[in-house]
Design an enzyme around this catalytic site. Structure first.
Site, PDB file in Angstrom:
ATOM      1  CG  LEU A  61     -13.604  18.197  34.559  1.00 24.66           C
ATOM      2  CD1 LEU A  61     -12.222  18.080  35.197  1.00 24.66           C
ATOM      3  CD2 LEU A  61     -14.520  19.069  35.408  1.00 24.66           C
ATOM      4  CG  LEU A  80     -11.045  15.824  44.834  1.00 24.28           C
ATOM      5  CD1 LEU A  80     -11.188  14.520  45.615  1.00 24.28           C
ATOM      6  CD2 LEU A  80      -9.824  16.591  45.318  1.00 24.28           C
ATOM      7  N   GLY A  81     -11.458  16.699  40.070  1.00 19.73           N
ATOM      8  CA  GLY A  81     -11.377  16.226  38.688  1.00 19.73           C
ATOM      9  C   GLY A  81     -10.190  16.832  37.962  1.00 19.73           C
ATOM     10  N   GLY A  82      -9.864  16.199  36.855  1.00 20.43           N
ATOM     11  CA  GLY A  82      -8.790  16.738  36.020  1.00 20.43           C
ATOM     12  C   GLY A  82      -7.638  15.766  35.912  1.00 20.43           C
ATOM     13  CG  HIS A 122       3.590  18.058  42.359  1.00 25.96           C
ATOM     14  ND1 HIS A 122       4.851  17.551  42.564  1.00 25.96           N
ATOM     15  CD2 HIS A 122       2.719  17.125  42.827  1.00 25.96           C
ATOM     16  CE1 HIS A 122       4.765  16.346  43.107  1.00 25.96           C
ATOM     17  NE2 HIS A 122       3.477  16.065  43.282  1.00 25.96           N
ATOM     18  CE1 TYR A 145      -1.959  17.760  38.703  1.00 31.04           C
ATOM     19  CE2 TYR A 145       0.167  17.283  39.718  1.00 31.04           C
ATOM     20  CZ  TYR A 145      -1.208  17.411  39.811  1.00 31.04           C
ATOM     21  OH  TYR A 145      -1.834  17.176  41.013  1.00 31.04           O
ATOM     22  CE  LYS A 149      -4.651  20.062  39.818  1.00 29.56           C
ATOM     23  NZ  LYS A 149      -6.109  19.961  39.961  1.00 29.56           N
ATOM     24  CB  CYS A 175      -4.707  12.918  49.732  1.00 24.98           C
ATOM     25  SG  CYS A 175      -6.142  12.693  50.794  1.00 24.98           S
TER      26      CYS A 175
HETATM   27  C1  15L Z   1      -0.078  14.972  43.313  1.00 23.80           C
HETATM   28  O1  15L Z   1      -0.411  16.087  42.919  1.00 23.80           O
HETATM   29  C2  15L Z   1      -0.541  13.745  42.614  1.00 23.80           C
HETATM   30  O2  15L Z   1      -1.851  13.884  42.111  1.00 23.80           O
HETATM   31  C3  15L Z   1      -0.438  12.528  43.495  1.00 23.80           C
HETATM   32  O3  15L Z   1      -0.531  11.378  42.684  1.00 23.80           O
HETATM   33  C4  15L Z   1       0.876  12.484  44.292  1.00 23.80           C
HETATM   34  O4  15L Z   1       1.953  12.412  43.416  1.00 23.80           O
HETATM   35  C5  15L Z   1       0.991  13.750  45.114  1.00 23.80           C
HETATM   36  O5  15L Z   1       0.850  14.888  44.292  1.00 23.80           O
HETATM   37  C6  15L Z   1       2.313  13.838  45.869  1.00 23.80           C
HETATM   38  O6  15L Z   1       3.051  14.795  45.663  1.00 23.80           O
HETATM   39  O7  15L Z   1       2.579  12.944  46.678  1.00 23.80           O
END
Ligand code: 15L
Length: 279
Positions: A61, A80-82, A122, A145, A149, A175
Site C-alpha cells: 500500500l 481491507l488492506g493495512g 475501535h 491503529y 482509521k 467479522c
Molecule cells: C478490529 O478492528 C480488528 O482488526 C479485529 O482483529 C478484531 O479485533 C475486531 O476489531 C474486534 O473489535 O473484534
C-alpha cells in the site's frame, strides 16, 4: 399463476480487494464471485490457491505505482488492506496513512470507482458498552491503529466533498465465522452480511459517504445504524443463534473485564508500542 422473473443481481466487472491475504479477506473471497466477474486480489504477497474468478496483483500500500496499477480498470474497491490491530506507529503509518492516501489518489486517477473502506469499531472503542451511539458520535479511538482509521475516514470524506468520490465507510465490528465472546454478541458481523453490505454499497442509487457500523442484525448491539437506512442494507445473521455456545465457552463473564466494559473490548487497555523490530 406465473412466477415473476427475478432480476439477476447486479455485478461489477472488475473489483479490487486489498488486504487479500488477511484472515477476513481469505474468508470472504469465495463469496465475491457474486459481486464481480473478476476480483483482483491484492496484498503484499501473492494469494495462494487463486479461485477461478480471481487475478493476483501484488501491491504494497505504501508503493503508489503498485497501488495505481492495481486500481486501474476497476469499477469497485473493497479496502481491507493495512495494519489491522494495534502496533508500532511506523508500520501503521506506512499502510494506514500513506497507503490510504495512495489508494484515494489512484481512485482519483482512474474515474472514482466506489470504495468500501474497512474502518473499525475501535474508532469509538472507548465508549462504554452501556452507551448506544450512532455515526454522529464523537470518535473515541482506543489505539494508534484506531487513530489511523479515523484519518482514513476523514480522507474518504475529503475526497467526497472535493471530488465526489463515493465511499461507504464501514466501521467493522468483529467479522468472524461466529461470535467468540459476550462482546461479540453485539459486535459480530457475519461474512455473508459483509458481502451483502458491499453489494448494497456498489449498487445503491446514491451512496455518498456514509459511516455505517459493521454488525449483523444482532438483537444485542451498542450501535445505531438508522442514519444509513436509505442505503437499504438488510443484514440477516443474528448473533443470538450463538448465545448458548458463547455462554458455554465463557460461563461467568466478569463485568469489570475491559472486554465487557468498552465497545473496543481489550484495546483501550493496550500499551503504546514504541519499538519496531527494525529499531
Ligand atoms: C478490529 O478492528 C480488528 O482488526 C479485529 O482483529 C478484531 O479485533 C475486531 O476489531 C474486534 O473489535 O473484534
Amino acid at each position: 399463476m406465473t412466477d415473476t422473473p427475478q432480476a439477476a443481481p447486479k455485478k461489477l466487472r472488475r473489483l479490487l480487494l486489498t488486504g487479500a491475504t488477511g484472515a477476513m479477506a481469505t474468508a470472504i473471497r469465495p463469496l465475491l464471485s457474486e459481486l464481480a466477474d473478476t476480483v483482483v486480489v491484492s496484498g503484499r504477497r501473492e494469494v495462494q490457491n487463486l479461485l477461478p474468478h480471481e487475478e493476483n496483483c501484488c501491491a504494497s500500500l505504501d508503493d503508489f505505482d503498485a497501488v495505481n496499477a492495481a486500481v486501474a480498470g476497476c469499477d469497485g474497491i473493497i479496502h481491507l488492506g493495512g495494519y489491522s490491530i494495534e502496533g508500532p506507529f511506523r508500520p501503521i503509518q506506512d499502510a494506514n496513512i500513506q497507503g490510504v492516501y495512495n489508494l484515494y489518489e489512484a481512485a482519483r486517477a482512474h474515474g472514482h470507482p466506489r470504495i468500501v473502506f474497512g474502518s473499525s469499531n475501535h474508532v469509538v472503542g472507548f465508549y462504554p458498552q452501556s452507551e448506544t451511539i450512532d455515526a454522529q458520535a464523537v470518535p473515541r479511538p482506543d489505539s494508534l491503529y484506531a487513530v489511523s482509521k479515523i484519518y482514513g475516514e476523514a480522507l474518504a470524506r475529503m475526497y467526497f466533498d472535493k471530488f465526489g468520490q463515493e465511499t461507504a465507510i464501514l466501521r467493522i465490528g468483529s467479522c468472524f465465522d461466529y461470535p467468540k465472546s459476550h462482546r461479540m454478541l453485539a459486535t459480530w458481523l457475519s461474512y455473508e452480511d459483509f458481502v451483502s453490505f458491499c453489494q448494497t454499497a456498489f449498487h445503491a442509487p446514491k451512496l455518498g459517504c456514509p459511516i455505517v457500523y459493521g454488525m449483523s442484525n444482532n438483537t444485542r448491539s451498542f450501535w445505531d445504524n438508522s442514519a444509513a437506512d436509505y442505503l437499504g442494507w438488510t443484514p440477516k445473521s443474528n448473533s443470538e443463534d450463538f448465545v448458548a455456545q458463547v455462554q458455554e465457552a465463557h460461563p461467568n463473564p466478569d463485568p469489570n473485564d475491559p472486554l465487557n466494559v468498552y465497545h473496543g473490548g481489550t484495546f483501550p487497555e493496550l500499551p503504546i508500542v514504541t519499538e519496531t523490530k527494525d529499531d
